[in-house]
Enzyme design. Sequence first.
Site, PDB file in Angstrom:
ATOM      1  CE  LYS A  53     -17.538 -51.755 -16.847  1.00  0.00           C
ATOM      2  NZ  LYS A  53     -17.088 -52.824 -17.392  1.00  0.00           N
ATOM      3  CG  PHE A 110     -12.069 -57.283 -24.585  1.00  0.00           C
ATOM      4  CD1 PHE A 110     -11.878 -56.126 -23.629  1.00  0.00           C
ATOM      5  CD2 PHE A 110     -11.270 -58.541 -24.298  1.00  0.00           C
ATOM      6  CE1 PHE A 110     -11.187 -56.248 -22.645  1.00  0.00           C
ATOM      7  CE2 PHE A 110     -10.567 -58.489 -23.212  1.00  0.00           C
ATOM      8  CZ  PHE A 110     -10.570 -57.547 -22.250  1.00  0.00           C
ATOM      9  NE  ARG A 153     -19.194 -56.905 -13.326  1.00  0.00           N
ATOM     10  CZ  ARG A 153     -17.671 -56.721 -12.810  1.00  0.00           C
ATOM     11  NH1 ARG A 153     -17.186 -57.801 -12.027  1.00  0.00           N
ATOM     12  NH2 ARG A 153     -17.158 -55.679 -13.383  1.00  0.00           N
ATOM     13  CG  ASN A 208     -18.925 -55.967 -16.736  1.00  0.00           C
ATOM     14  OD1 ASN A 208     -18.905 -54.800 -17.251  1.00  0.00           O
ATOM     15  ND2 ASN A 208     -18.002 -56.653 -16.376  1.00  0.00           N
ATOM     16  CE1 TYR A 212     -11.817 -50.815 -18.359  1.00  0.00           C
ATOM     17  CE2 TYR A 212     -13.064 -49.214 -19.389  1.00  0.00           C
ATOM     18  CZ  TYR A 212     -13.081 -50.168 -18.396  1.00  0.00           C
ATOM     19  OH  TYR A 212     -14.144 -50.550 -17.675  1.00  0.00           O
ATOM     20  NE  ARG A 261     -11.567 -57.741  -7.887  1.00  0.00           N
ATOM     21  CZ  ARG A 261     -11.611 -57.388  -9.282  1.00  0.00           C
ATOM     22  NH1 ARG A 261     -11.707 -56.369  -9.622  1.00  0.00           N
ATOM     23  NH2 ARG A 261     -11.230 -58.450 -10.181  1.00  0.00           N
ATOM     24  CB  THR A 313     -15.483 -60.124 -15.355  1.00  0.00           C
ATOM     25  OG1 THR A 313     -14.325 -59.787 -14.401  1.00  0.00           O
ATOM     26  CG2 THR A 313     -15.429 -59.337 -16.376  1.00  0.00           C
ATOM     27  CD  GLU A 365      -9.191 -48.388 -11.910  1.00  0.00           C
ATOM     28  OE1 GLU A 365      -8.753 -49.400 -12.976  1.00  0.00           O
ATOM     29  OE2 GLU A 365     -10.047 -48.466 -11.024  1.00  0.00           O
ATOM     30  CG  HIS A 415     -14.027 -50.447 -13.405  1.00  0.00           C
ATOM     31  ND1 HIS A 415     -13.154 -51.618 -14.144  1.00  0.00           N
ATOM     32  CD2 HIS A 415     -13.314 -49.621 -12.780  1.00  0.00           C
ATOM     33  CE1 HIS A 415     -11.976 -51.253 -13.711  1.00  0.00           C
ATOM     34  NE2 HIS A 415     -12.178 -50.352 -12.776  1.00  0.00           N
TER      35      HIS A 415
END
Length: 140
Positions: free
Chosen positions: A11, A59, A104, A114, A51, A87, A93, A128, A117
């Site tokens: 990100k 948010f 993270r 964060n 998203y 993950r 998250t 995706e 993704h």
Amino acid sequence: MALERTFSIVKPDATKRNLTGAICGMLEAGGLRIVAQKRIQMTLAQAQQFYSVHSERPFYGELCEFMISEPIVVQVLEGENAILRNREIMGATNPADADAGTIRKVHALSLGENSVHGSDAPETAAEEIAFFFSGLELVG
Ligand code: CMP
């Protein structure tokens, strides 16, 4: 368990701090292979579409603005149980809840910023990946 593929984003908060290599190194050290990768900057329309599942959340606007604020690195990761493994390597998250040694916990700044993704299920992984990569960009 057969080889699986998942979708990953480095990100804006991470690309801005020059952490792309550090983060990809953590993914590779965790057993995942980067099989497709490119650095892009999304348009607002692309971020809103990507998203869209969060469009009713408070948010959403902030999330989309953040995701277009700097370039991102989109990539496809491959490995045994890759969706779950990614993950695990990313951590929770919210970095405040993430386990020690996760991406993270080590690098993220906040719940919004964060750093990474990752897809949450096989169906979303397929969607995706197809959102960002054409068949020609995906070698077998
Ligand atoms: P990501 O895995 O990219 O999916 C949606 C993102 O929304 C999530 O990571 C967070 O970075 C971001 N986000 C921002 N605020 C919140 C929130 N209050 N709850 C959940 N996700 C949030």
